[in-house]
Design a protein around this motif. Structure first.
Motif, mmCIF file in Angstrom:
data_model
loop_
_atom_site.group_PDB
_atom_site.id
_atom_site.type_symbol
_atom_site.label_atom_id
_atom_site.label_comp_id
_atom_site.label_asym_id
_atom_site.label_seq_id
_atom_site.Cartn_x
_atom_site.Cartn_y
_atom_site.Cartn_z
ATOM 1 N N LEU A 94 21.521 46.276 33.488
ATOM 2 C CA LEU A 94 20.496 45.309 33.857
ATOM 3 C C LEU A 94 20.267 45.287 35.366
ATOM 4 N N ALA A 95 21.299 45.578 36.140
ATOM 5 C CA ALA A 95 21.154 45.590 37.593
ATOM 6 C C ALA A 95 20.128 46.624 38.038
ATOM 7 N N SER A 96 20.009 47.720 37.279
ATOM 8 C CA SER A 96 19.029 48.758 37.602
ATOM 9 C C SER A 96 17.671 48.494 36.972
ATOM 10 N N ARG A 97 17.655 47.761 35.854
ATOM 11 C CA ARG A 97 16.408 47.462 35.141
ATOM 12 C C ARG A 97 16.351 45.969 34.812
ATOM 13 N N PRO A 98 16.160 45.116 35.829
ATOM 14 C CA PRO A 98 16.266 43.658 35.619
ATOM 15 C C PRO A 98 15.231 43.060 34.680
ATOM 16 N N GLY A 99 14.135 43.775 34.427
ATOM 17 C CA GLY A 99 13.110 43.237 33.540
ATOM 18 C C GLY A 99 13.067 43.903 32.189
ATOM 19 N N ASP A 100 14.074 44.667 31.843
ATOM 20 C CA ASP A 100 14.069 45.402 30.575
ATOM 21 C C ASP A 100 14.484 44.481 29.435
ATOM 22 N N THR A 101 13.584 44.236 28.513
ATOM 23 C CA THR A 101 13.853 43.281 27.438
ATOM 24 C C THR A 101 14.921 43.773 26.468
ATOM 25 N N ASP A 102 15.041 45.076 26.272
ATOM 26 C CA ASP A 102 16.085 45.586 25.381
ATOM 27 C C ASP A 102 17.465 45.228 25.923
ATOM 28 N N ILE A 103 17.649 45.426 27.225
ATOM 29 C CA ILE A 103 18.938 45.105 27.830
ATOM 30 C C ILE A 103 19.161 43.595 27.824
ATOM 31 N N LEU A 104 18.139 42.841 28.198
ATOM 32 C CA LEU A 104 18.258 41.382 28.221
ATOM 33 C C LEU A 104 18.630 40.835 26.845
ATOM 34 N N ASN A 105 17.954 41.319 25.808
ATOM 35 C CA ASN A 105 18.228 40.841 24.455
ATOM 36 C C ASN A 105 19.640 41.214 24.003
ATOM 37 N N HIS A 106 20.049 42.434 24.337
ATOM 38 C CA HIS A 106 21.389 42.847 23.929
ATOM 39 C C HIS A 106 22.449 42.038 24.663
ATOM 40 N N LEU A 107 22.232 41.820 25.944
ATOM 41 C CA LEU A 107 23.193 41.027 26.713
ATOM 42 C C LEU A 107 23.271 39.600 26.166
ATOM 43 N N ALA A 108 22.127 39.073 25.744
ATOM 44 C CA ALA A 108 22.129 37.751 25.108
ATOM 45 C C ALA A 108 22.956 37.769 23.829
ATOM 46 N N SER A 109 22.809 38.809 23.024
ATOM 47 C CA SER A 109 23.568 38.924 21.769
ATOM 48 C C SER A 109 25.065 38.987 22.033
ATOM 49 N N VAL A 110 25.433 39.750 23.067
ATOM 50 C CA VAL A 110 26.852 39.879 23.406
ATOM 51 C C VAL A 110 27.413 38.536 23.855
ATOM 52 N N ARG A 111 26.671 37.847 24.705
ATOM 53 C CA ARG A 111 27.145 36.542 25.186
ATOM 54 C C ARG A 111 27.207 35.527 24.055
ATOM 55 N N LEU A 112 26.264 35.611 23.128
ATOM 56 C CA LEU A 112 26.299 34.734 21.961
ATOM 57 C C LEU A 112 27.554 35.008 21.136
ATOM 58 N N ALA A 113 27.867 36.296 20.957
ATOM 59 C CA ALA A 113 29.064 36.661 20.199
ATOM 60 C C ALA A 113 30.336 36.159 20.881
ATOM 61 N N GLU A 149 20.136 32.124 29.166
ATOM 62 C CA GLU A 149 19.580 32.634 30.418
ATOM 63 C C GLU A 149 18.915 33.983 30.202
ATOM 64 N N MET A 150 19.580 34.862 29.457
ATOM 65 C CA MET A 150 19.030 36.194 29.197
ATOM 66 C C MET A 150 17.784 36.121 28.312
ATOM 67 N N ILE A 151 17.819 35.257 27.295
ATOM 68 C CA ILE A 151 16.669 35.133 26.405
ATOM 69 C C ILE A 151 15.476 34.545 27.146
ATOM 70 N N GLY A 152 15.730 33.572 28.028
ATOM 71 C CA GLY A 152 14.638 33.020 28.827
ATOM 72 C C GLY A 152 13.971 34.082 29.679
ATOM 73 N N ARG A 153 14.786 34.939 30.276
ATOM 74 C CA ARG A 153 14.232 36.027 31.090
ATOM 75 C C ARG A 153 13.470 37.025 30.233
ATOM 76 N N SER A 154 14.003 37.306 29.054
ATOM 77 C CA SER A 154 13.341 38.249 28.154
ATOM 78 C C SER A 154 11.983 37.717 27.691
ATOM 79 N N LEU A 155 11.963 36.457 27.280
ATOM 80 C CA LEU A 155 10.717 35.854 26.808
ATOM 81 C C LEU A 155 9.680 35.761 27.924
ATOM 82 N N ALA A 156 10.144 35.616 29.159
ATOM 83 C CA ALA A 156 9.215 35.551 30.294
ATOM 84 C C ALA A 156 8.542 36.892 30.537
ATOM 85 N N VAL A 157 9.224 37.979 30.158
ATOM 86 C CA VAL A 157 8.649 39.324 30.322
ATOM 87 C C VAL A 157 7.704 39.620 29.163
ATOM 88 N N GLN A 158 8.193 39.431 27.939
ATOM 89 C CA GLN A 158 7.396 39.719 26.743
ATOM 90 C C GLN A 158 8.040 39.038 25.539
#
Length: 203
Positions: free
Chosen positions: A122-141, A150-159
């Motif tokens: 994510l540090a290299s691709r801060p607006g990538d929704t695939d990474i944001l969504n996956h990171l959200a899933s990991v944190r949820l787990a 936080e990750m889902i909010g950023r993802s939804l703000a992009v698309q």
């Protein structure tokens, strides 16, 4: 040009770029990699493997990354991981490879390592929704509802993609977000449209 393994077959635009390169630069390393991705998209794993391997005489992150993904899909996980590590030896911050490794570690239940890898991607691709969504899933787990939101909010703000909407609904149902104004505004829309089963958030 970006040949992201984690986003393989992500859409027509990426396919069109690969197709053009495969036709007009067929004899170049990037053209061969493009042909390999197209073969992989078509389900021709043997051809994809052969084409990716053709590029490995000269260290190439796209070829190693693509070869790793194809091997993983074939269940040859040890070989896939070796190719991912070869990418990181060339480029330790390679986002597609870090993302693929994060997915692999998530499937193993190694949540802490998966989160660290996804965060590096994510540090290299801060607006990538695939990474944001996956990171959200990991944190949820891991039970980190605040970090996941936080990750889902950023993802939804992009698309507003279906996966992000589904994760948002799951988060709201599992955690208490009554004091978060931004989340409540999104929740109001989720209820109105609705984003999930009717009435899923009504309680």
């Amino acid at each position: 040009l970006y040949f992201g393994a984690g986003w393989n077959g992500a859409g027509y635009e990426q396919w069109a770029i690969r197709h053009w390169i495969a036709q007009h630069a067929a004899d170049t390393p990037i053209g061969v990699v493009a042909q390999a991705w197209l073969a992989d998209n078509d389900g021709n794993k043997d051809k994809a493997l052969a084409l990716f391997q053709k590029c490995l005489d000269v260290p190439d992150t796209a070829a190693y990354c693509g070869l790793g993904l194809t091997l993983w899909q074939l269940g040859r996980h040890d070989e896939a991981m070796a190719n991912y590590q070869a990418v990181l030896a060339i480029d330790p911050a390679h986002p597609e490879t870090l993302f693929n490794l994060a997915i692999a570690r998530s499937k193993d239940g190694a949540w802490e390592e998966a989160e660290a890898l996804a965060a590096r991607a994510l540090a290299s691709r801060p607006g990538d929704t695939d990474i944001l969504n996956h990171l959200a899933s990991v944190r949820l787990a891991r039970g980190d509802g605040t970090g996941a939101m936080e990750m889902i909010g950023r993802s939804l703000a992009v698309q507003e993609m279906p996966r992000a909407r589904k994760l948002f609904v799951e988060l709201v149902r599992r955690f208490d977000w009554s004091g978060d104004d931004d989340t409540r505004r999104i929740m109001a829309r989720a209820l109105t449209e609705p984003w999930d089963r009717p009435g899923a958030l009504a309680h």
